[in-house]
Design a protein around this motif. Sequence first.
Motif, PDB file in Angstrom:
ATOM      1  N   LEU A   1      -8.652   4.844  -1.705  1.00 53.36           N
ATOM      2  CA  LEU A   1      -7.582   3.934  -2.117  1.00 53.36           C
ATOM      3  C   LEU A   1      -6.571   4.679  -2.981  1.00 53.36           C
ATOM      4  O   LEU A   1      -6.939   5.417  -3.896  1.00 53.36           O
ATOM      5  CB  LEU A   1      -8.151   2.745  -2.892  1.00 53.36           C
ATOM      6  N   LEU A   2      -5.300   4.470  -2.687  1.00 56.26           N
ATOM      7  CA  LEU A   2      -4.208   5.063  -3.438  1.00 56.26           C
ATOM      8  C   LEU A   2      -3.427   3.932  -4.089  1.00 56.26           C
ATOM      9  O   LEU A   2      -3.085   2.953  -3.424  1.00 56.26           O
ATOM     10  CB  LEU A   2      -3.298   5.859  -2.489  1.00 56.26           C
ATOM     11  N   ARG A   3      -3.182   4.053  -5.393  1.00 60.13           N
ATOM     12  CA  ARG A   3      -2.422   3.015  -6.093  1.00 60.13           C
ATOM     13  C   ARG A   3      -1.016   2.922  -5.523  1.00 60.13           C
ATOM     14  O   ARG A   3      -0.336   3.919  -5.350  1.00 60.13           O
ATOM     15  CB  ARG A   3      -2.345   3.324  -7.583  1.00 60.13           C
ATOM     16  N   GLY A   4      -0.597   1.700  -5.251  1.00 59.31           N
ATOM     17  CA  GLY A   4       0.724   1.484  -4.676  1.00 59.31           C
ATOM     18  C   GLY A   4       1.842   1.925  -5.595  1.00 59.31           C
ATOM     19  O   GLY A   4       2.832   2.510  -5.154  1.00 59.31           O
TER      20      GLY A   4
ATOM     21  N   GLU B   1      -2.475  -1.442  -3.542  1.00 58.94           N
ATOM     22  CA  GLU B   1      -3.165  -0.208  -3.162  1.00 58.94           C
ATOM     23  C   GLU B   1      -3.029   0.027  -1.659  1.00 58.94           C
ATOM     24  O   GLU B   1      -2.800  -0.895  -0.893  1.00 58.94           O
ATOM     25  CB  GLU B   1      -4.636  -0.268  -3.566  1.00 58.94           C
TER      26      GLU B   1
ATOM     27  N   ARG C   1      -2.803  -3.211   3.160  1.00 54.45           N
ATOM     28  CA  ARG C   1      -3.358  -1.926   2.692  1.00 54.45           C
ATOM     29  C   ARG C   1      -3.402  -0.883   3.789  1.00 54.45           C
ATOM     30  O   ARG C   1      -3.169   0.291   3.559  1.00 54.45           O
ATOM     31  CB  ARG C   1      -4.788  -2.112   2.161  1.00 54.45           C
TER      32      ARG C   1
END
Length: 195
Positions: free
Chosen positions: A106-109, A94, A137
């Motif tokens: 948070l942004l999913r990787g 993330e 992160r």
Amino acid sequence: MSAMLRTVNRVLLGVVGLVLLAVGGAVLAVGLGASPPSWWIHDSRHDVLLSASERTRWRDEGWWWPTVIAVLSLLVLLALWWLAAVLRRHRLGEILVDTGDGAGALLRGRALESVLAGQAGETDGVAQAHVRLTGRRDAPRTRVRLRLEPHVDPATALDELTTRALAQARGSAGLRALPAEVRMKAVKHKAERVS
């Protein structure tokens, strides 16, 4: 969580390394003629690690071999799990996005990876694109692999990637920087017979 796992991994590797170094060094010292302490497992340089009576002591017991096999299997499974955990951690799960209000999001990787790969793959002459996020992160890094058609100039493809896909990803995630390691490879087409 990732920092804690990294710390545990380093401590565990350090402890295992020190134990192996100490035991190996002590066995080597005794083998070279140093006199061991009274509590050490070897008495002299001609002593063996396991005597014949120690090796065959439990052989006739019914529980011995299943126990040995179970313990060794468990050790192999633990070593494989540890290896998989170490290798898996290299991918960033993330990304911390600066929302401007101090809280962040948070942004999913994997979501960012697929968007970057899709945009890079849409570039003219790019046959295939693969993106992997690494780093932390709050400071992600990208590894990009591009398979280029033979007619494409690599400098043009790199310029398209950095000015379009990477710049948009950096801007939309609110990142100050998004360093990238780009590897390019030409697609090899098989020659076809024309009749």
